[in-house]
Design an enzyme around this catalytic site. Sequence first.
Site, PDB file in Angstrom:
ATOM      1  N   SER A 175     -24.811  15.523   5.662  1.00  0.00           N
ATOM      2  CA  SER A 175     -24.689  15.721   4.230  1.00  0.00           C
ATOM      3  C   SER A 175     -25.275  14.573   3.416  1.00  0.00           C
ATOM      4  CB  SER A 175     -23.212  15.893   3.864  1.00  0.00           C
ATOM      5  OG  SER A 175     -22.468  14.716   4.167  1.00  0.00           O
ATOM      6  N   LYS A 180     -24.462   6.973  -1.530  1.00  0.00           N
ATOM      7  CA  LYS A 180     -24.168   8.406  -1.554  1.00  0.00           C
ATOM      8  C   LYS A 180     -23.126   8.715  -2.625  1.00  0.00           C
ATOM      9  CE  LYS A 180     -22.713  12.052   1.741  1.00  0.00           C
ATOM     10  NZ  LYS A 180     -22.295  12.274   3.152  1.00  0.00           N
ATOM     11  N   SER A 223     -23.201  13.268   9.485  1.00  0.00           N
ATOM     12  CA  SER A 223     -23.857  13.234   8.177  1.00  0.00           C
ATOM     13  C   SER A 223     -24.646  11.978   7.874  1.00  0.00           C
ATOM     14  CB  SER A 223     -22.817  13.453   7.070  1.00  0.00           C
ATOM     15  OG  SER A 223     -22.315  14.764   7.123  1.00  0.00           O
TER      16      SER A 223
END
Length: 614
Positions: free
Chosen positions: A275, A200, A299
């Site tokens: 997210s 990420k 997330s």
Amino acid sequence: MTHASIAPVRRATLLAGIGLATVGALVAGATPAYAADDSVSYLAPEYQVGELTGDGKVDTDDLAILMTAVGKTSADADWETVAAADADGDGVITVLDVAALSKAYLYDDDPFEILETDVVAVQKAMTAGVLTSEQLTAEYLNRIAAYDRVAGIDPATPAEMLEAIVATNPNAMAEAKALDAERATTGPRSILHGIPVLVKDNINTLDMATTAGCACLADNRTSTDAETVERLKAMGAIVIAKANLSEFAQSTASSISKYGTTRNAYGLGRDPGGSSGGTGASVSANLGVFGLGTDTGGSVRVPSSFNALVGIRPTIGLVSREGVIPLDLYRDTVGPMARSVSDAALALDALAGSDPMDAVTAGADGVKPLSYAQALDPKALQGKRIGYISGLVSGNQNAVGFRLVRGAFADLEAAGATVIDVGSFGSVNGYGLSSLPGSSSFTHDMNEYLNAYYRPGYTFADLAQRVTDAATSGGPTLSTWSAATVRGWASTSDATRDAAYPNFSRTQQAMRDRVDQLMTQYDLDAVIYPSTGGTVGSPASNNRISAFSGYPAVSVPMGFADSTLDETSYSGFPMGLEFLAEPYSESKLLGFAYAYEQQTQHRRPTTLFPDLAG
């Protein structure tokens, strides 16, 4: 060490049955493509049955011992040296026992298939010499190029693109080639040797900028990797790309940033969750073996639920947050996202551990097991008491969540568990799950990150001013959020943070107390609830139980919406089931998740991203 006395055997041949003449041929066979010491250890119980040499792996050493012991019986004085490999328990070592043992050898010279592959399958192919890390890395980079920023993939929404990847690692191929050379000379470092992974884009990487999805940080080229990335690389993994996210990790519903609007791997007209939606969509689309996300409020688990993945939110204090762009360091953590429980467990092996740069992890080395794979027992749920927290499904009784939860009850009970409805979770410290108070620490934590990694003395207010200047200049904007919103995030004073903390802390403790009370009152081994309120579009607040308690949780695929069975407009999209228990119970939870996964096999691959060779 090279073992010239035995050649690796095609598993298909062994399973078909081998005779004594074949055993003799094997003993006199040629040297394998990689010597036995170059294979890897995988401590899942089914891969340890019959291990004879004490090195934690079944390889040609073990097979050679067992082959020379064919005909030995329990009456022989040295029976105990091979008894563990008597697979059928008949007191005699036969070629059938050799065949059974071969199944635990990480070796497979059948043609390699990239779709839905996993760490173990990759290592089997690499040990057999039919696959190199360089080849696999090239295949994944080709898939990213072919599928990530290309329209026309989904006939239902032909204009949409996946947009899950922010950047690819320019050094990935060179790293893969070097790791192949290392494997050939000194052997693999671990079971993650040569494995291409995704990270990420709020986790520092030396080879690529770390932007948190904001173009205001496009020049954030850190001089070091985050601790979690360092740990993966030390085990031999290759970070091939950075994955998109909700900008500054602010949303669990979607993953929109200045680097794209990530779409769901099962249909590009829907959101992937956030997210860590870029990681979720890319891993589900088979653009890497597994990936890393971060989880502050849900997330990791929301996009895992929406993309049919396994996602782990570890106990706060098990995995370092060093080098991660923060949202709330009281709740932030890094967790793996994978297509299988096994891969998630192997990733956690690399990630977990103490880090002097993150004080909350001081005790991690003392609580992590030798390997989380040791818990991967398909019988792990037998005799366990699992509490179901009700009231967390969105919609009416005909909604997809209710059908899938009913199915999960049946599946858990079929796996040997007792499921107890413990009622609704209720409020904690006067707050419902959807209205829990935060710590107001975003500004403070961002200031510390920017000072340490971006530029000494640089503050979140400085970054917000850059966003504001771009917004008023008439040129390209730097953020998908309004300049006023970013300025608001950057303006929280230390006094405001200090004032918010006592109530936040009381709420955290009340959350822990409520979980502990349920576990004790009903004598539970774990609690379960849907990872999200429904399938795509319904993240809800279920995931906050783990986020605010700091307790670990594992999300595992629970099934898919079906318009012939549910009142849904999301037919064909997945939903997850979450297991939660006391701090540092990751091994237990992974065992439960694995048993449930093996019982159900709910994950099914998306059809939008086929094999390029096909």
